[in-house]
Design an enzyme around this catalytic site. Structure first.
Site, short mmCIF file in Angstrom:
data_model
loop_
_atom_site.label_atom_id
_atom_site.label_comp_id
_atom_site.label_asym_id
_atom_site.label_seq_id
_atom_site.Cartn_x
_atom_site.Cartn_y
_atom_site.Cartn_z
N GLY A 42 0.83 -1.18 0.00
CA GLY A 42 0.00 0.00 0.00
C GLY A 42 0.87 1.23 0.00
CD GLN B 21 3.30 5.65 2.99
OE1 GLN B 21 2.33 5.13 2.44
NE2 GLN B 21 4.27 4.95 3.56
CB CYS C 85 5.19 2.14 7.67
SG CYS C 85 4.65 3.66 6.88
CG LEU C 86 6.80 1.27 1.61
CD1 LEU C 86 6.22 1.63 0.25
CD2 LEU C 86 7.94 0.30 1.47
CG HIS D 114 -0.71 0.91 7.30
ND1 HIS D 114 0.16 0.51 8.29
CD2 HIS D 114 0.00 1.75 6.51
CE1 HIS D 114 1.34 1.08 8.10
NE2 HIS D 114 1.27 1.83 7.02
CD GLU D 115 -1.13 2.40 2.76
OE1 GLU D 115 -0.75 3.59 2.68
OE2 GLU D 115 -0.37 1.48 3.04
CG HIS E 8 0.06 6.60 5.79
ND1 HIS E 8 1.16 7.16 6.41
CD2 HIS E 8 0.38 5.31 5.57
CE1 HIS E 8 2.11 6.25 6.55
NE2 HIS E 8 1.66 5.11 6.05
#
Length: 162
Positions: free
Chosen positions: A46, A51, A90-91, A132-133, A136
């Site tokens: 995702g 991000q 997480c990236l 999760h997304e 963000h």
């Protein structure tokens, strides 16, 4: 399309409330393509617009199952049911992983790349990735929900988030 630079913590954009998308055009389509390429390049499941430095309510999820790539623009959570606890990464936090408790099932209303509204229901890992997304997009980082951080041995063979 192009691979964008991943913004890592502690960048301010990661903790901002994102603005709704109001223009659905070729620029948005290109951005979604870039987000997909970036997510794949960095081996994520995702990616949210903040991000890559864009404070807009845009996220994509692809957990490599029959659901395919899900594009969520201006998503709103309608329902959450049951509970699950599992590992997330997480990236924007390279190399950091932890156990997070989230709803097992979720129902979300969003818009597609042309602005058309749709509703999606998801459960288990897909629900976890979507939530999760969406977090963000509201400046909520998974680290604020971690119950316990995980070390590398515990991570082997686990499905992880973006």
């Amino acid at each position: 399309m192009a691979v964008r630079k991943i913004i890592t913590y502690p960048a301010d954009v990661l903790e901002q409330q994102c603005e709704p998308v109001t223009v659905f055009d070729k620029k948005l389509a290109k951005l979604l393509g870039d987000m997909y390429d970036t997510m794949i390049e960095f081996d994520g499941v995702g990616l949210a617009a903040p991000q890559i430095g864009i404070a807009k309510q845009i996220a994509i999820v692809d957990i490599d199952d029959e659901s395919g790539t899900i594009e969520l623009i201006n998503p709103v959570i309608l329902e959450e049911n049951e509970e699950q606890t599992g590992p997330e990464g997480c990236l924007s936090f390279p190399g950091l992983y932890g156990e997070v408790t989230r709803p097992m099932k979720v129902k979300v209303k969003a818009q597609d790349r042309s602005g058309k509204p749709f509703t999606i229901e998801a459960e288990d890992f897909l629900a976890r990735a979507i939530l999760h997304e969406i977090d963000h997009l509201h400046g909520i980082l998974f680290t604020s929900k971690v119950i316990r951080y995980l070390d590398e041995k515990e991570l082997e063979g686990l499905e992880l988030n973006d």
